[in-house]
Design an enzyme around this catalytic site. Structure first.
Site, PDB file in Angstrom:
ATOM      1  N   ASP A  42       0.839  -1.177  -0.039  1.00 17.32           N
ATOM      2  CA  ASP A  42       0.153   0.024   0.079  1.00 17.32           C
ATOM      3  C   ASP A  42       0.678   1.238  -0.080  1.00 17.32           C
ATOM      4  O   ASP A  42       0.433   2.288   0.371  1.00 17.32           O
ATOM      5  CB  ASP A  42      -0.919   0.198   1.246  1.00 17.32           C
ATOM      6  CG  ASP A  42      -0.074   0.037   2.396  1.00 17.32           C
ATOM      7  OD1 ASP A  42       1.021  -0.082   2.631  1.00 17.32           O
ATOM      8  OD2 ASP A  42      -1.000   0.082   3.604  1.00 17.32           O
ATOM      9  N   HIS A 248      24.253   1.690 -19.563  1.00 23.19           N
ATOM     10  CA  HIS A 248      23.137   1.947 -18.756  1.00 23.19           C
ATOM     11  C   HIS A 248      23.390   1.115 -17.291  1.00 23.19           C
ATOM     12  O   HIS A 248      22.435   0.629 -16.878  1.00 23.19           O
ATOM     13  CB  HIS A 248      21.887   1.914 -19.402  1.00 23.19           C
ATOM     14  CG  HIS A 248      21.489   2.773 -20.561  1.00 23.19           C
ATOM     15  ND1 HIS A 248      20.429   2.205 -21.424  1.00 23.19           N
ATOM     16  CD2 HIS A 248      22.127   3.996 -20.829  1.00 23.19           C
ATOM     17  CE1 HIS A 248      20.495   3.394 -22.504  1.00 23.19           C
ATOM     18  NE2 HIS A 248      21.114   4.360 -21.922  1.00 23.19           N
ATOM     19  N   ASP A 265      27.264   9.401 -14.682  1.00 23.57           N
ATOM     20  CA  ASP A 265      26.300   9.840 -15.620  1.00 23.57           C
ATOM     21  C   ASP A 265      25.072  10.482 -14.615  1.00 23.57           C
ATOM     22  O   ASP A 265      24.336   9.393 -14.395  1.00 23.57           O
ATOM     23  CB  ASP A 265      25.641   9.128 -16.698  1.00 23.57           C
ATOM     24  CG  ASP A 265      24.949   9.609 -17.949  1.00 23.57           C
ATOM     25  OD1 ASP A 265      24.314  10.508 -17.280  1.00 23.57           O
ATOM     26  OD2 ASP A 265      24.897   9.200 -18.917  1.00 23.57           O
ATOM     27  N   ASP A 276      21.473  16.710 -17.586  1.00 23.70           N
ATOM     28  CA  ASP A 276      22.092  15.009 -17.871  1.00 23.70           C
ATOM     29  C   ASP A 276      23.436  15.313 -18.176  1.00 23.70           C
ATOM     30  O   ASP A 276      24.158  15.528 -19.492  1.00 23.70           O
ATOM     31  CB  ASP A 276      21.271  14.681 -19.224  1.00 23.70           C
ATOM     32  CG  ASP A 276      21.742  13.221 -19.657  1.00 23.70           C
ATOM     33  OD1 ASP A 276      22.741  12.697 -19.143  1.00 23.70           O
ATOM     34  OD2 ASP A 276      21.295  12.792 -20.714  1.00 23.70           O
ATOM     35  N   HIS A 355      27.432   4.646 -29.315  1.00 28.08           N
ATOM     36  CA  HIS A 355      26.016   5.322 -28.869  1.00 28.08           C
ATOM     37  C   HIS A 355      26.025   6.433 -29.843  1.00 28.08           C
ATOM     38  O   HIS A 355      27.042   7.154 -30.574  1.00 28.08           O
ATOM     39  CB  HIS A 355      25.828   5.454 -27.597  1.00 28.08           C
ATOM     40  CG  HIS A 355      26.585   6.499 -26.970  1.00 28.08           C
ATOM     41  ND1 HIS A 355      27.009   7.702 -27.031  1.00 28.08           N
ATOM     42  CD2 HIS A 355      27.658   5.906 -26.092  1.00 28.08           C
ATOM     43  CE1 HIS A 355      27.909   8.147 -26.290  1.00 28.08           C
ATOM     44  NE2 HIS A 355      28.466   7.058 -25.727  1.00 28.08           N
ATOM     45  N   HIS A 359      21.200  13.887 -27.693  1.00 29.93           N
ATOM     46  CA  HIS A 359      19.936  14.120 -27.938  1.00 29.93           C
ATOM     47  C   HIS A 359      19.259  15.232 -27.430  1.00 29.93           C
ATOM     48  O   HIS A 359      19.803  16.073 -26.549  1.00 29.93           O
ATOM     49  CB  HIS A 359      19.318  12.894 -27.316  1.00 29.93           C
ATOM     50  CG  HIS A 359      19.667  12.552 -25.737  1.00 29.93           C
ATOM     51  ND1 HIS A 359      19.219  13.501 -24.712  1.00 29.93           N
ATOM     52  CD2 HIS A 359      20.841  11.771 -25.136  1.00 29.93           C
ATOM     53  CE1 HIS A 359      19.812  13.048 -23.526  1.00 29.93           C
ATOM     54  NE2 HIS A 359      20.893  12.177 -23.567  1.00 29.93           N
ATOM     55  N   HIS A 366      15.732  11.903 -22.187  1.00 28.99           N
ATOM     56  CA  HIS A 366      15.823  11.747 -23.782  1.00 28.99           C
ATOM     57  C   HIS A 366      14.351  12.299 -24.300  1.00 28.99           C
ATOM     58  O   HIS A 366      13.513  11.784 -24.067  1.00 28.99           O
ATOM     59  CB  HIS A 366      15.695  10.309 -24.165  1.00 28.99           C
ATOM     60  CG  HIS A 366      17.248   9.653 -23.657  1.00 28.99           C
ATOM     61  ND1 HIS A 366      18.073   9.516 -24.581  1.00 28.99           N
ATOM     62  CD2 HIS A 366      17.611   9.224 -22.652  1.00 28.99           C
ATOM     63  CE1 HIS A 366      19.169   8.934 -24.310  1.00 28.99           C
ATOM     64  NE2 HIS A 366      18.988   8.698 -22.776  1.00 28.99           N
ATOM     65  N   GLU A 392      27.556  13.788 -26.019  1.00 26.76           N
ATOM     66  CA  GLU A 392      28.227  13.079 -25.085  1.00 26.76           C
ATOM     67  C   GLU A 392      29.242  12.049 -25.796  1.00 26.76           C
ATOM     68  O   GLU A 392      28.676  10.735 -26.026  1.00 26.76           O
ATOM     69  CB  GLU A 392      27.082  12.486 -24.261  1.00 26.76           C
ATOM     70  CG  GLU A 392      26.063  11.960 -25.005  1.00 26.76           C
ATOM     71  CD  GLU A 392      24.862  11.258 -24.168  1.00 26.76           C
ATOM     72  OE1 GLU A 392      25.234  10.271 -23.539  1.00 26.76           O
ATOM     73  OE2 GLU A 392      23.799  11.610 -24.548  1.00 26.76           O
ATOM     74  N   TYR A 396      34.650   3.115 -25.411  1.00 23.67           N
ATOM     75  CA  TYR A 396      34.602   2.180 -24.504  1.00 23.67           C
ATOM     76  C   TYR A 396      35.312   1.067 -24.875  1.00 23.67           C
ATOM     77  O   TYR A 396      35.133   0.583 -25.945  1.00 23.67           O
ATOM     78  CB  TYR A 396      33.020   1.733 -24.357  1.00 23.67           C
ATOM     79  CG  TYR A 396      32.238   3.017 -24.144  1.00 23.67           C
ATOM     80  CD1 TYR A 396      32.046   3.440 -22.745  1.00 23.67           C
ATOM     81  CD2 TYR A 396      31.501   3.681 -25.270  1.00 23.67           C
ATOM     82  CE1 TYR A 396      31.177   4.443 -22.612  1.00 23.67           C
ATOM     83  CE2 TYR A 396      30.841   4.781 -24.992  1.00 23.67           C
ATOM     84  CZ  TYR A 396      30.701   5.277 -23.797  1.00 23.67           C
ATOM     85  OH  TYR A 396      29.776   6.334 -23.561  1.00 23.67           O
ATOM     86  N   ARG A 414      33.189   8.697 -21.094  1.00 20.90           N
ATOM     87  CA  ARG A 414      32.399   9.646 -21.558  1.00 20.90           C
ATOM     88  C   ARG A 414      32.238  11.014 -21.245  1.00 20.90           C
ATOM     89  O   ARG A 414      32.233  10.951 -19.601  1.00 20.90           O
ATOM     90  CB  ARG A 414      30.893   8.797 -21.602  1.00 20.90           C
ATOM     91  CG  ARG A 414      29.584   9.788 -22.302  1.00 20.90           C
ATOM     92  CD  ARG A 414      28.268   8.975 -22.369  1.00 20.90           C
ATOM     93  NE  ARG A 414      27.596   8.350 -21.060  1.00 20.90           N
ATOM     94  CZ  ARG A 414      27.740   7.447 -20.565  1.00 20.90           C
ATOM     95  NH1 ARG A 414      28.397   6.447 -21.322  1.00 20.90           N
ATOM     96  NH2 ARG A 414      27.124   7.186 -19.384  1.00 20.90           N
TER      97      ARG A 414
END
Length: 446
Positions: A42, A248, A265, A276, A355, A359, A366, A392, A396, A414
């Site tokens: 609840d 992520h 990040d 961001d 990537h 964005h 995003h 960005e 990697y 990054r």
């Protein structure tokens, strides 16, 4: 000192007016609020309002419905809210409600009714309209509710009632409006960037080998909330060592190791608007030779992209600049091998820059807005003043990559800033998070 970050009611009122202007004549738009989500038995997760609904209302209660009515003339235009009614018993248990009178007075709706009055008050507004506008991709349950209302109206056909013949997705109208930020929105985004930049600086200063990633996450959350950004805009990524090569990564549960890099990040949310920001720095405060080399080429590529931002520029062109630069830089380091002309033609850096370059940013991390992507996935939307985006780039190189010299393996970098397009170029909103190698090492030495 924390500033008052709430947008004035007049701005939301103007947005509704602008939206109605873009609606076809004799239609009604129905936009639903978000719903509370149960976390355990609840208790609920902290409520997050539907962004499209919030953009048009500034109203932050669940279950509400906004009706925007456009008849055949200006005098037939209305904004009507349906919301939870005042209830002293429920408010004792779950918190205060705005109620209908205050909704009209404080949020500048033309009318406000309780949710219990939907059938009585909303169906007559829908009846006789040529179509109903909804955000179809957001709320499948709400779409079914709208269809049930149309069915109720059709039952009254013998009395002359006419139900709208179609549902029309109005998401694109709202998304185009959200893509172009007002001066007031930009001011909030500047503030949340300053708060978030300070959080990244705090994280640098409190990082040391042996601490856990979640302990550094806690430092970020403290700095956000202490300065008015009570919630993070998204799940913070605090990734030490090879974890940075998981884009992520949000487990944030491993110990930090001396000699590794830490990629963070994270951004706060202020008055609904997101920051961001990504920074990557050494756990022990000193970059190794190899870490410096990778970090500097990522930073140089980011600076190259940011400096090229101006009206009519595109993500597609920025991507070409960055991919050419990174491919040449990785070749020069010996990480990419082969014929450089062929490597450039193949965008060979994408093996390690996996990537997109950036964005849109706003109420969502995003954020919404058409990129005008072609079949080659090139984003051809010309930039315009008021658009806000992230830039960005990243490299990697996972520990598992046996194609490169061992000294490069496990490095993930990054760097991400938030950029607003201006009339003459750009404004970097991310102004206070150390980014150069020298500045990072100086912050971490103090």
């Amino acid at each position: 000192m924390i500033k008052n970050t709430l947008l004035p009611a007049a701005e939301f009122c103007q947005r509704r007016s602008d939206f109605i202007t873009k609606m076809p004549a004799n239609t009604i738009a129905l936009i639903s609020a978000g719903k509370e989500v149960t976390r355990s038995n609840d208790t609920e997760y902290p409520f997050c309002q539907s962004k499209n609904f919030y953009y048009l209302t500034g109203f932050n209660e669940p279950d509400a419905i906004l009706a925007l009515v456009k008849g055949e003339g200006v005098e037939a235009e209305q904004s009507v809210l349906f919301s939870r009614e005042k209830d002293s018993f429920q408010e004792v248990w779950h918190g205060r409600r705005v109620g209908q009178l205050a909704a009209v007075e404080n949020y500048q709706f033309d009318l406000c009714f309780s949710l219990a009055e939907v059938s009585e008050q909303l169906l007559p507004l829908i009846e006789g309209k040529s179509s109903v506008l909804i955000c179809q991709q957001e709320h499948g349950v709400f779409e079914q509710q709208v269809l049930s209302w149309l069915a109720e109206i059709r039952k009254l056909a013998r009395t002359g009632a006419k139900a709208p013949k179609s549902l029309v997705d109005c998401s694109e109208i709202i998304h185009e409006m959200r893509l172009h930020k007002s001066d007031a929105e930009l001011d909030i985004m500047r503030q949340v960037n300053v708060i978030s930049g300070a959080a990244h600086q705090r994280a640098m200063q409190r990082t040391s080998a042996g601490k856990f990633e979640y302990q550094i996450e806690a430092e970020l959350l403290y700095e956000f909330a202490s300065n008015g950004a009570r919630y993070p805009a998204y799940g913070s990524i605090v990734a030490g060592g090879d974890n940075a090569n998981i884009l992520h990564y949000t487990d944030n549960d491993e110990a930090l190791i001396n000699g590794d890099l830490l990629l963070i990040d994270a951004g706060g949310e202020l008055a609904g608007y997101a920051a961001d920001i990504t920074r990557t720095f050494p756990v022990n405060g000193q970059f190794s030779v190899e870490q410096k080399a990778i970090y500097q080429l990522v930073l140089d590529s980011q600076n190259l992209a940011i400096s090229a931002i101006k009206p009519k520029q595109t993500f597609a062109e920025l991507n070409r600049l960055v991919c050419n630069f990174l491919t040449q830089a990785l070749y020069d380091l010996g990480i990419l091998k082969g014929d450089i002309t062929l490597l450039l033609a193949q965008n060979a850096c994408k093996k390690y820059f996996i990537h997109g370059l950036g964005h849109w940013l706003g109420l969502d991390v995003h954020d919404v807005g058409d990129y005008h992507s072609n079949q080659q996935r090139e984003q051809l939307r010309p930039f315009a003043p008021g658009m806000v985006m992230t830039i960005e780039p990243g490299i990697y190189i996972p520990l598992s990559d046996k194609s490169v010299d061992e000294k490069w393996r496990g490095i993930g970098v990054r760097i991400e800033d938030n950029i607003a397009v201006t009339e003459s170029g750009f404004e970097n909103l991310t102004v206070n998070a150390a980014k150069t190698i020298a500045d990072i090492e100086k912050v971490m030495a103090n």
